[in-house]
Design an enzyme around this catalytic site. Structure first.
Site, PDB file in Angstrom:
ATOM      1  N   ARG A  38      12.346  49.233  62.572  1.00 40.97           N
ATOM      2  CA  ARG A  38      11.940  48.159  63.566  1.00 40.97           C
ATOM      3  C   ARG A  38      10.429  48.328  63.747  1.00 40.97           C
ATOM      4  O   ARG A  38       9.883  49.596  63.560  1.00 40.97           O
ATOM      5  CB  ARG A  38      12.303  48.662  65.135  1.00 40.97           C
ATOM      6  CG  ARG A  38      11.429  47.994  66.183  1.00 40.97           C
ATOM      7  CD  ARG A  38      11.967  48.203  67.383  1.00 40.97           C
ATOM      8  NE  ARG A  38      13.100  47.402  67.874  1.00 40.97           N
ATOM      9  CZ  ARG A  38      13.404  46.894  68.997  1.00 40.97           C
ATOM     10  NH1 ARG A  38      13.003  47.309  69.849  1.00 40.97           N
ATOM     11  NH2 ARG A  38      14.520  46.056  69.240  1.00 40.97           N
TER      12      ARG A  38
ATOM     13  N   HIS B 216      15.126  39.154  65.133  1.00 40.98           N
ATOM     14  CA  HIS B 216      15.960  40.366  65.508  1.00 40.98           C
ATOM     15  C   HIS B 216      17.200  39.960  65.340  1.00 40.98           C
ATOM     16  O   HIS B 216      18.162  39.620  66.035  1.00 40.98           O
ATOM     17  CB  HIS B 216      15.625  40.443  67.006  1.00 40.98           C
ATOM     18  CG  HIS B 216      15.941  41.753  67.592  1.00 40.98           C
ATOM     19  ND1 HIS B 216      16.865  42.884  66.910  1.00 40.98           N
ATOM     20  CD2 HIS B 216      15.575  42.581  68.590  1.00 40.98           C
ATOM     21  CE1 HIS B 216      17.059  43.747  67.409  1.00 40.98           C
ATOM     22  NE2 HIS B 216      16.247  43.469  68.808  1.00 40.98           N
TER      23      HIS B 216
ATOM     24  N   LYS C 181      -2.130  60.360  57.588  1.00 38.14           N
ATOM     25  CA  LYS C 181      -2.936  60.827  56.376  1.00 38.14           C
ATOM     26  C   LYS C 181      -3.435  59.717  55.509  1.00 38.14           C
ATOM     27  O   LYS C 181      -3.783  59.799  54.411  1.00 38.14           O
ATOM     28  CB  LYS C 181      -1.879  61.760  55.473  1.00 38.14           C
ATOM     29  CG  LYS C 181      -1.526  62.898  56.325  1.00 38.14           C
ATOM     30  CD  LYS C 181      -0.817  63.779  55.291  1.00 38.14           C
ATOM     31  CE  LYS C 181      -0.010  64.865  56.036  1.00 38.14           C
ATOM     32  NZ  LYS C 181       1.020  65.433  54.821  1.00 38.14           N
TER      33      LYS C 181
ATOM     34  N   ARG D 108      17.880  50.443  73.561  1.00 36.69           N
ATOM     35  CA  ARG D 108      19.197  49.956  72.949  1.00 36.69           C
ATOM     36  C   ARG D 108      19.302  49.687  71.632  1.00 36.69           C
ATOM     37  O   ARG D 108      20.149  50.291  71.040  1.00 36.69           O
ATOM     38  CB  ARG D 108      19.513  48.607  73.614  1.00 36.69           C
ATOM     39  CG  ARG D 108      19.907  48.693  74.881  1.00 36.69           C
ATOM     40  CD  ARG D 108      19.464  47.510  75.891  1.00 36.69           C
ATOM     41  NE  ARG D 108      17.981  47.533  76.222  1.00 36.69           N
ATOM     42  CZ  ARG D 108      17.493  48.338  77.189  1.00 36.69           C
ATOM     43  NH1 ARG D 108      18.471  48.438  78.136  1.00 36.69           N
ATOM     44  NH2 ARG D 108      16.054  48.232  77.429  1.00 36.69           N
ATOM     45  N   THR D 109      18.340  49.104  70.837  1.00 40.21           N
ATOM     46  CA  THR D 109      18.762  48.957  69.462  1.00 40.21           C
ATOM     47  C   THR D 109      18.499  50.164  68.649  1.00 40.21           C
ATOM     48  O   THR D 109      19.563  50.588  67.898  1.00 40.21           O
ATOM     49  CB  THR D 109      17.640  48.332  68.791  1.00 40.21           C
ATOM     50  OG1 THR D 109      17.401  46.962  69.585  1.00 40.21           O
ATOM     51  CG2 THR D 109      17.798  47.774  67.218  1.00 40.21           C
TER      52      THR D 109
HETATM   53  C1  NCD Z   1      14.455  43.025  72.745  1.00 43.67           C
HETATM   54  C2  NCD Z   1      13.362  43.183  71.655  1.00 43.67           C
HETATM   55  O1  NCD Z   1      13.109  44.237  71.415  1.00 43.67           O
HETATM   56  O2  NCD Z   1      13.311  42.070  71.245  1.00 43.67           O
HETATM   57  N1  NCD Z   1      15.155  44.114  73.167  1.00 43.67           N
HETATM   58  C3  NCD Z   1      16.315  44.552  72.801  1.00 43.67           C
HETATM   59  O3  NCD Z   1      16.059  44.795  71.423  1.00 43.67           O
HETATM   60  N2  NCD Z   1      17.484  44.983  73.178  1.00 43.67           N
HETATM   61  C4  NCD Z   1      13.976  42.088  73.870  1.00 43.67           C
HETATM   62  C5  NCD Z   1      12.710  42.681  74.578  1.00 43.67           C
HETATM   63  O4  NCD Z   1      12.033  43.571  74.203  1.00 43.67           O
HETATM   64  O5  NCD Z   1      12.398  41.740  75.519  1.00 43.67           O
END
Ligand code: NCD
Length: 380
Positions: free
Chosen positions: A162, A195, A141, A112-113
């Site tokens: 991320r 997040h 490397k 999703r993100t």
């Molecule tokens: C969440 C995350 O990655 O922290 N998911 C997301 O970004 N929608 C929640 C999760 O992974 O449980």
């Protein structure tokens, strides 16, 4: 004979190549002078570093957002959403940032993100590049992640990252801000810590779900599951200081109780909260239930079946116990926390929630590049 050779070649050589690519060298870890000192400062003292000209520049912590900003961004997301309903509106949006490029550096799994940021970029006309694992970058490397990130800044105007490590996005922003060519960094999830853009979309979803009943002010929200390692509930909790008379109920097994840094923050900001492990007992009194999964990826030992904690699952039988307006949220991915049959109930907001993510992230990117006035003008 030709095809036979090609076939043999591809079957044998690809796995070998992959094997070799796994690692050439240990990753370089050089110290950055001043980083430790900066990192250990209280968050409030650091926020100024992520601003420019009185505007948010890097998005690292949920604590960066105040009520004005949240209202402004939700409003902007609504307008982008409305504009995107027509071909003409979509074309206007796509002409806002076609001269900008974004890098999606996602070295921790994401659906999703990643997709919502990618599509938010498409909506505004940005072009994107992506790295979705360290095994395909020069990190194999032995390049340090900091040098890798610095490289992105040579090519793009925005970095969205991320990473499994808490503090990684912050370090990226800190390192880049000391170079001649800094670009904004958006934290798309940093280990079990924060997040912030998920918190934005959660607020946007809650505000929309409560639109006809006075918005988020005055509401009681339950957060359920792995509150210790779930970064979404941590970031969302910080944002509650921006709303009047909100009350939180943390529902978790003893081992996954919310950590002290968050409960201390709530006390400091006089946000009422209480903790329980009796999920059913609080169901009738809450306006929203925010479900989360157990974050097994951060487990230290092997994960057993017993760790699915069924007492913290929302089941069909619970639908008659919750209020008629109670919004059910989940950042997703879901495992067993919410029975599928609940998806059909109008109170299930999680699929709407994931879509909200795309709109609010588009609003955030428009804000970061300062083009949001053009959008507001469409509605003036
Ligand atoms: C969440 C995350 O990655 O922290 N998911 C997301 O970004 N929608 C929640 C999760 O992974 O449980």
């Amino acid at each position: 004979m030709g095809s036979k050779v090609t076939l043999k070649y591809s079957i044998i050589s690809i796995p070998m190549q992959e094997k070799k690519m796994q690692k050439y060298a240990e990753q370089t870890q050089q110290e950055f002078e001043g980083w430790e000192e900066f990192f250990n400062k209280p968050v409030d003292e650091k926020l100024e570093n992520f601003k420019r000209n009185d505007r948010i520049y890097d998005v690292i912590y949920a604590q960066q957002f105040d009520r004005n900003f949240l209202d402004y961004l939700c409003n902007l997301a609504d307008m982008i959403r409305l504009l995107a309903k027509t071909k003409v509106g979509q074309s206007k949006l796509r002409h806002l940032l076609p001269h900008k490029r974004a890098m999606l550096y996602f070295v921790q799994p994401s659906t999703r993100t990643f997709l919502s940021f990618q599509n938010a970029c498409h909506i505004l006309g940005l072009t994107i590049s992506e790295i979705r694992g360290t095994s395909t970058s020069s990190e194999v490397k032995g390049e340090s992640p900091e040098d890798t990130i610095r490289t992105f800044a040579s090519y793009v105007d925005l970095i969205i990252s991320r990473h499994p490590e808490a503090g990684f996005a912050e370090k990226t922003a800190w390192v880049l801000n000391q170079t001649e060519h800094p670009v904004p960094v958006l934290n798309g999830g940093s280990g079990p810590d924060q997040h912030p853009t998920q918190a934005l979309l959660d607020i946007y979803t809650l505000e929309r779900e409560f639109r006809t009943i006075g918005g988020l002010d005055g509401k009681k929200i339950a957060m359920v599951g792995d509150l210790k390692r779930g970064r979404t509930v941590r970031s969302l909790s910080y944002l509650m200081k921006n709303y009047q008379d909100v009350e939180l109920i943390y529902v978790a097994p003893e081992v996954f109780r919310m950590k002290d840094d968050i409960t201390e923050f709530l006390r400091k900001h006089r946000i009422p909260f209480h903790e329980t492990d009796d999920f059913e007992s609080i169901m009738p009194e809450v306006d929203a239930i925010y479900m989360t999964r157990i974050q097994n990826e951060y487990a230290e030992g092997p994960v057993s079946e017993a760790e699915s904690f069924p007492e913290f699952h929302l089941k069909k039988k619970h639908l008659s116990m919750i209020q008629t307006h109670c919004a059910i949220l989940h950042p997703l991915p879901r495992r067993y926390e919410i029975e599928i049959i609940i998806d059909k109930d109008p109170r299930a907001a999680y699929w709407r929630q994931e879509r909200c993510g795309m709109w609010i992230r588009a609003a955030l990117i428009a804000y970061i590049f300062g083009v949001e006035k053009v959008i507001f003008e469409e509605f003036s």
